[in-house]
Enzyme design. Structure first.
Site, PDB file in Angstrom:
ATOM      1  N   GLU A 178       0.038  -3.668   8.288  1.00 40.26           N
ATOM      2  CA  GLU A 178      -0.659  -4.941   7.889  1.00 40.26           C
ATOM      3  C   GLU A 178      -2.066  -4.313   7.220  1.00 40.26           C
ATOM      4  O   GLU A 178      -3.084  -3.998   7.945  1.00 40.26           O
ATOM      5  CB  GLU A 178      -1.219  -5.574   9.039  1.00 40.26           C
ATOM      6  CG  GLU A 178      -1.930  -6.902   8.919  1.00 40.26           C
ATOM      7  CD  GLU A 178      -2.502  -7.621  10.003  1.00 40.26           C
ATOM      8  OE1 GLU A 178      -3.259  -8.856   9.900  1.00 40.26           O
ATOM      9  OE2 GLU A 178      -2.188  -7.337  11.222  1.00 40.26           O
ATOM     10  N   LYS A 220       2.839  -6.855   6.541  1.00 36.85           N
ATOM     11  CA  LYS A 220       2.041  -8.175   6.816  1.00 36.85           C
ATOM     12  C   LYS A 220       0.942  -8.049   5.907  1.00 36.85           C
ATOM     13  O   LYS A 220       0.072  -7.668   6.341  1.00 36.85           O
ATOM     14  CB  LYS A 220       1.712  -8.074   8.350  1.00 36.85           C
ATOM     15  CG  LYS A 220       1.052  -9.261   8.673  1.00 36.85           C
ATOM     16  CD  LYS A 220       0.639  -9.429  10.439  1.00 36.85           C
ATOM     17  CE  LYS A 220      -0.003 -10.479  10.607  1.00 36.85           C
ATOM     18  NZ  LYS A 220      -0.169 -10.973  12.117  1.00 36.85           N
ATOM     19  N   GLY A 263      -4.768 -15.461   7.689  1.00 36.05           N
ATOM     20  CA  GLY A 263      -6.135 -14.929   7.170  1.00 36.05           C
ATOM     21  C   GLY A 263      -7.315 -16.034   7.198  1.00 36.05           C
ATOM     22  O   GLY A 263      -8.201 -15.840   6.298  1.00 36.05           O
TER      23      GLY A 263
END
Length: 340
Positions: A178, A220, A263
């Site tokens: 990520e 990710k 996010g």
């Protein structure tokens, strides 16, 4: 490292119409979430909340994996069933967040680097014994309109992500990698695309150098999106097009799936953007989700810490999982929001 097992687990997490429920909030983060609904962040309240999530009927149709926090991996239902065992029995793969948070990168103002590599090999072995089949490590990439991140800041995070991923595969765990370019700030979508491209290019160069098996990992990433304070916000289609353009340039086709983080987007926006990408036709990899707040915000709002509201909270979670499952096939529409 069992190559076939890694490939099988990675593919199962992003099977058709499935994605990931990120329930790996650290204790300080979930304390903030609970404070928003006036619930005290005790160990029992955290355990009960996660139990409500994991026992929701029907989510296994759209949730291929759940990321757990260390505390949660060791907890059980009221009936004494360990959470990893409960999830596995429902066909949902349990995973574990293994990083220890982002700290300021020394002598590089504005850059951060994620810590947690020390002792990771031993922790991964324990997590595997506790039932985890995949792991997650988040790199935080701050962004401004010009100078941040620095090239070294990107390189430091890419190197740490690759070391983590290699250790995961050595232990027989699928790594979710990520690199998150934050959507805070006033930067444009064009600036986000430049930084996201730099991050992805660096990450995959390091993964390759560390001999990480692309077929046995998941990515990710952030979506390519303007900062929250940017006056010029891009349309849904512009976000989808810019994100896919960036990913197609830098993410190898061997990677089985991309599971986007939300996010800080609203639940509806995160679903809308995912849907638009899948509506743009088949991609080399599965285009899916690994949402935390975008799946859980409606659940917290419905639950309010009250047992009488559990059914409503679980209904809210099932609805968001269902809508994102549809978005995975490009079959979601805004009109479905009210229909729930």
């Amino acid at each position: 490292m069992n190559i076939e097992e890694l490939k099988s687990v990675a593919s199962a997490i992003v099977a058709k119409q499935k994605g990931v429920l990120a329930a790996d909030e650290s204790n300080p983060t979930i304390k903030k979430r609970f404070a928003s609904i006036q619930v005290e962040s005790t160990e029992e309240n955290r355990r009960r909340y996660r139990e409500i999530l994991f026992t929701t009927g029907g989510i296994e149709r759209h949730v291929g994996g759940v990321i757990l926090f260390d505390e949660t991996l060791r907890q059980s239902t009221r009936d004494g069933i360990p959470f990893p065992q409960l999830l596995s029995s429902r066909g949902i793969i349990p995973g574990i967040k293994v990083d220890q948070g982002a700290k300021a990168l020394a002598l590089h103002p504005g850059d951060k680097v994620t810590e947690g590599l020390d002792g990771l090999r031993e922790r991964l072995a324990e997590y595997k014994q506790l039932g985890a089949q995949f792991a997650k490590w988040r790199a935080v990439i701050e962004i401004d309109e010009r100078d941040i991140p620095s090239p070294f800041g990107i390189r430091a995070n890419a190197h740490a992500l690759a070391r983590y991923a290699a250790l995961c595969q050595e232990a027989g765990l699928v790594p979710i990698v990520e690199p998150e370019v934050l959507m805070d700030g006033a930067h444009s979508i064009e600036r986000c695309e430049v930084v996201t491209a730099q991050a992805l290019q660096a990450v995959f160069a390091e993964l390759d150098a560390h001999r990480v098996l692309f077929e046995g990992m998941l990515l990710k990433p952030n979506m390519v999106i303007a900062g929250k304070k940017c006056a010029q916000q891009a349309s849904v289609l512009e976000v989808a097009a810019a994100t896919l353009r960036c990913l197609r340039r830098y993410v190898p086709a061997a990677v089985p799936g991309i599971v986007f983080l939300s996010g800080g987007q609203s639940a509806e926006d995160a679903t809308d953007h995912l849907n638009a990408m899948n509506a743009m036709g088949p991609q080399p990899w599965g285009v899916s989700f690994s949402y935390g707040r975008a799946l859980q915000a409606p659940v917290l709002a419905a639950w309010q810490g009250q047992e009488d509201n559990v059914a409503a909270a679980q209904k809210a979670l099932l609805n968001r999982c269902h809508l994102n499952g549809l978005a995975r096939a490009g079959k979601y529409a805004h009109t479905m929001e009210g229909a729930a």
